[in-house]
Design a protein around this motif. Structure first.
Motif, PDB file in Angstrom:
ATOM      1  N   UNK A 103       0.739  -1.183   0.077  1.00 37.27           N
ATOM      2  CA  UNK A 103       0.004  -0.003   0.123  1.00 37.27           C
ATOM      3  C   UNK A 103       0.802   1.426   0.195  1.00 37.27           C
ATOM      4  N   UNK A 104       2.155   0.952  -0.216  1.00 39.51           N
ATOM      5  CA  UNK A 104       2.938   2.290  -0.142  1.00 39.51           C
ATOM      6  C   UNK A 104       2.898   2.809  -1.558  1.00 39.51           C
ATOM      7  N   UNK A 105       2.581   4.200  -1.580  1.00 44.37           N
ATOM      8  CA  UNK A 105       2.048   4.878  -2.796  1.00 44.37           C
ATOM      9  C   UNK A 105       3.030   6.251  -2.972  1.00 44.37           C
ATOM     10  N   UNK A 106       3.479   6.705  -1.931  1.00 43.74           N
ATOM     11  CA  UNK A 106       4.342   7.915  -1.740  1.00 43.74           C
ATOM     12  C   UNK A 106       5.826   7.720  -1.232  1.00 43.74           C
ATOM     13  N   UNK A 107       6.568   8.263  -2.022  1.00 48.79           N
ATOM     14  CA  UNK A 107       7.968   8.324  -1.622  1.00 48.79           C
ATOM     15  C   UNK A 107       8.550   9.759  -1.666  1.00 48.79           C
ATOM     16  N   UNK A 108       8.957  10.187  -0.317  1.00 52.02           N
ATOM     17  CA  UNK A 108       9.201  11.569  -0.110  1.00 52.02           C
ATOM     18  C   UNK A 108      10.615  11.692   0.203  1.00 52.02           C
ATOM     19  N   UNK A 109      11.529  12.580  -0.666  1.00 52.24           N
ATOM     20  CA  UNK A 109      12.816  12.879  -0.679  1.00 52.24           C
ATOM     21  C   UNK A 109      12.915  14.222   0.094  1.00 52.24           C
ATOM     22  N   UNK A 110      13.827  14.104   1.096  1.00 50.92           N
ATOM     23  CA  UNK A 110      14.403  15.407   1.777  1.00 50.92           C
ATOM     24  C   UNK A 110      14.948  16.339   0.870  1.00 50.92           C
ATOM     25  N   UNK A 111      14.612  17.710   1.149  1.00 51.95           N
ATOM     26  CA  UNK A 111      15.202  18.879   0.152  1.00 51.95           C
ATOM     27  C   UNK A 111      16.696  18.461   0.023  1.00 51.95           C
ATOM     28  N   UNK A 112      17.301  18.406   1.312  1.00 49.89           N
ATOM     29  CA  UNK A 112      18.987  18.571   1.165  1.00 49.89           C
ATOM     30  C   UNK A 112      19.444  17.476   0.545  1.00 49.89           C
ATOM     31  N   UNK A 113      18.714  16.327   0.049  1.00 46.00           N
ATOM     32  CA  UNK A 113      19.269  15.314  -0.783  1.00 46.00           C
ATOM     33  C   UNK A 113      19.351  15.667  -2.296  1.00 46.00           C
ATOM     34  N   UNK A 139       9.157  15.932  -3.408  1.00 43.06           N
ATOM     35  CA  UNK A 139      10.070  16.490  -2.518  1.00 43.06           C
ATOM     36  C   UNK A 139       9.522  17.144  -1.223  1.00 43.06           C
ATOM     37  N   UNK A 140      10.242  16.554  -0.001  1.00 36.26           N
ATOM     38  CA  UNK A 140       9.657  17.255   1.006  1.00 36.26           C
ATOM     39  C   UNK A 140      10.486  18.357   1.818  1.00 36.26           C
ATOM     40  N   UNK A 141       9.804  19.416   2.028  1.00 33.06           N
ATOM     41  CA  UNK A 141      10.334  20.834   2.318  1.00 33.06           C
ATOM     42  C   UNK A 141       9.682  21.253   3.814  1.00 33.06           C
ATOM     43  N   UNK A 142      10.624  21.285   4.956  1.00 36.07           N
ATOM     44  CA  UNK A 142      12.064  21.165   4.869  1.00 36.07           C
ATOM     45  C   UNK A 142      12.625  19.961   4.960  1.00 36.07           C
ATOM     46  N   UNK A 143      11.922  18.821   5.462  1.00 34.86           N
ATOM     47  CA  UNK A 143      12.402  17.535   5.578  1.00 34.86           C
ATOM     48  C   UNK A 143      11.104  16.547   5.350  1.00 34.86           C
ATOM     49  N   UNK A 144      11.549  15.352   4.709  1.00 33.96           N
ATOM     50  CA  UNK A 144      10.587  14.356   4.404  1.00 33.96           C
ATOM     51  C   UNK A 144       9.971  13.888   5.907  1.00 33.96           C
ATOM     52  N   UNK A 196      10.562  16.699 -13.521  1.00 28.31           N
ATOM     53  CA  UNK A 196      10.349  17.508 -12.449  1.00 28.31           C
ATOM     54  C   UNK A 196       9.600  16.681 -11.285  1.00 28.31           C
ATOM     55  N   UNK A 197       9.894  17.190 -10.296  1.00 27.88           N
ATOM     56  CA  UNK A 197       9.315  16.703  -8.912  1.00 27.88           C
ATOM     57  C   UNK A 197       8.491  17.712  -8.204  1.00 27.88           C
ATOM     58  N   UNK A 198       7.127  17.391  -7.684  1.00 30.09           N
ATOM     59  CA  UNK A 198       6.634  18.373  -6.840  1.00 30.09           C
ATOM     60  C   UNK A 198       6.829  18.562  -5.368  1.00 30.09           C
ATOM     61  N   UNK A 199       6.836  19.773  -4.820  1.00 31.70           N
ATOM     62  CA  UNK A 199       7.350  20.032  -3.467  1.00 31.70           C
ATOM     63  C   UNK A 199       6.342  20.070  -2.549  1.00 31.70           C
ATOM     64  N   UNK A 224      16.751  23.241  -9.873  1.00 32.26           N
ATOM     65  CA  UNK A 224      15.813  24.798 -10.158  1.00 32.26           C
ATOM     66  C   UNK A 224      14.398  24.362  -9.709  1.00 32.26           C
ATOM     67  N   UNK A 225      13.923  25.440  -8.611  1.00 33.15           N
ATOM     68  CA  UNK A 225      12.828  25.423  -8.252  1.00 33.15           C
ATOM     69  C   UNK A 225      12.067  26.441  -9.135  1.00 33.15           C
ATOM     70  N   UNK A 226      10.749  25.774  -9.273  1.00 32.96           N
ATOM     71  CA  UNK A 226       9.627  26.686 -10.228  1.00 32.96           C
ATOM     72  C   UNK A 226       8.636  27.198  -9.004  1.00 32.96           C
ATOM     73  N   UNK A 227       8.303  28.526  -9.071  1.00 31.76           N
ATOM     74  CA  UNK A 227       7.011  28.998  -8.327  1.00 31.76           C
ATOM     75  C   UNK A 227       5.851  28.463  -8.990  1.00 31.76           C
ATOM     76  N   UNK A 228       4.774  28.915  -8.278  1.00 34.96           N
ATOM     77  CA  UNK A 228       3.434  28.533  -8.555  1.00 34.96           C
ATOM     78  C   UNK A 228       3.153  28.853  -9.738  1.00 34.96           C
ATOM     79  N   UNK A 229       3.467  29.925 -10.356  1.00 35.38           N
ATOM     80  CA  UNK A 229       3.100  30.483 -11.709  1.00 35.38           C
ATOM     81  C   UNK A 229       3.832  29.788 -12.693  1.00 35.38           C
TER      82      UNK A 229
END
Length: 375
Positions: A103-113, A139-144, A196-199, A224-229
């Motif tokens: 049932x694992x459907x989400x893998x979150x990677x910490x921003x520092x990695x 991607x998890x911000x600040x941490x996963x 591209x990964x969601x934050x 490179x981070x993309x803002x909302x727009x």
């Protein structure tokens, strides 16, 4: 005599099969009450020296009734190690049941990695058969760990927030980018397509999860981070959103357009002795959803033209920004390779000669059907 011999062989074979069934231990299957269902996994940079990763598991706690359940719905296990697989193995020593990753459907990677090569992080999830290739990666911000341990009030045991953000069965938002594990791996090894990964961000009170930014990963430059727009524009061009809302400003007039039909197409032109060109066409059709001024139906065409110009300029600015950073999340390089006759150093030619000189010729057509249900 031969008949008796065949009967003896048959009886002997049956005896062997029955004996094997009786001697089987049955360890290949665990009852449901002997398993712990892991819903999400977070991987951060280790805090202690000598270790590389900090692994966090989000585990569901079973209850008799979702409606009447009280108390905690989840528990969390954390372990640091030099390898993700070793951390998971060590966590098994802290529980009395077997981990179930079905049932694992989400893998979150910490921003520092993100500044390291995440190929090693994803390696275990691609090799082991008990991890789903259709798992969402974010991607998890600040941490996963903080993302996993944040439990919004709307979250229920049978409706995990992390699932609903990306599955398209819950919230539908143009700010959310969905990236599957198999697709991430494909873009990481394929030339001409940067993933591209969601934050996922946690608010200051640690009670809400916010997904409206994204990040582009590349082997040659920093993330490179993309803002909302910019994320909306990426989704518009790459993912052909089903619906979205656009806020358009015209001098002292602001109006919101609800888009219910969208199509985006492009082709790469390489004329002789001229700069290569991307010929892009974007079609948007919608209605006026909100306006701070009265709008007459005769103004719709002019408002659509103004909106078209605004979106064209925004797409050009995004393209120039990506070109300066030498990253390609839209897959122009992959399209070029797929539509050209293969030859030696084809992609090197694209990367070093064509992409830096590439020009964007974009045409956006915004059609506004009506002013809504009011006149």
């Amino acid at each position: 005599m031969n008949r008796i011999y065949r009967n003896v062989k048959f009886l002997l074979l049956i005896s062997i099969l029955i004996g094997n069934v009786i001697l089987q231990t049955g360890c290949g299957f665990k009852d449901i009450d002997k398993r712990l269902f892991v819903l999400a996994i977070g991987i951060d940079q280790a805090e202690s020296k000598g270790n590389h990763y900090k692994v966090t598991l989000k585990i569901a706690l079973p209850s008799g009734s979702l409606k009447d359940s009280k108390g905690e719905m989840y528990t969390y296990l954390t372990k640091e190690s030099s390898k993700v697989a070793d951390a998971i193995r060590s966590l098994k020593n802290q529980v009395d049941k077997e981990f179930d990753f079905g049932h694992l459907k989400t893998i979150v990677i910490g921003e520092a990695l993100l500044h390291d090569d995440i190929t090693e992080i994803t390696d275990i999830f691609l090799r082991r058969r008990d991890f789903q290739r259709i798992s969402f990666v974010a991607v998890g911000k600040p941490t996963a760990e903080k993302v996993l341990k944040t439990e919004p009030k709307s979250e229920m045991a049978a409706s995990v927030s992390l699932f609903n953000f990306f599955s398209e069965t819950g919230v539908e938002s143009p700010y959310i980018v969905t990236t599957y594990l198999f697709d991430l791996r494909r873009k990481m090894v394929e030339h001409g397509f940067d993933p591209v990964l969601p934050i996922i961000k946690v608010d200051k009170k640690s009670t809400k999860l916010i997904v409206d930014h994204s990040v582009i990963l590349s082997d040659t430059v920093k993330p490179m981070e993309l803002d909302s727009n910019q994320t909306i524009l990426y989704n518009m061009i790459r993912n052909n959103l089903k619906k979205m809302e656009l806020l358009i400003k015209k001098e002292d007039h602001e109006y919101m357009i609800s888009i219910d039909s969208l199509s985006s197409k492009y082709k790469i032109l390489t004329p002789t002795n001229q700069n290569p060109v991307i010929d892009m066409n974007v079609e948007l059709i919608g209605i006026i959803e909100e306006s701070d001024q009265h709008i007459n139906s005769k103004e719709l065409k002019q408002l659509g033209i103004h909106a078209s110009n605004e979106i064209e300029n925004a797409i050009r600015d995004l393209f120039v920004h990506l070109q300066e950073k030498k990253i390609d999340p839209l897959g122009f390089g992959l399209r070029y390779k797929a539509t050209r006759l293969h030859k030696k150093d084809l992609f090197t030619e694209w990367e070093q000669e064509l992409f830096p000189q590439l020009k964007l010729d974009v045409t956006v057509n915004v059609g506004i059907k009506s002013t809504g249900v009011i006149e």
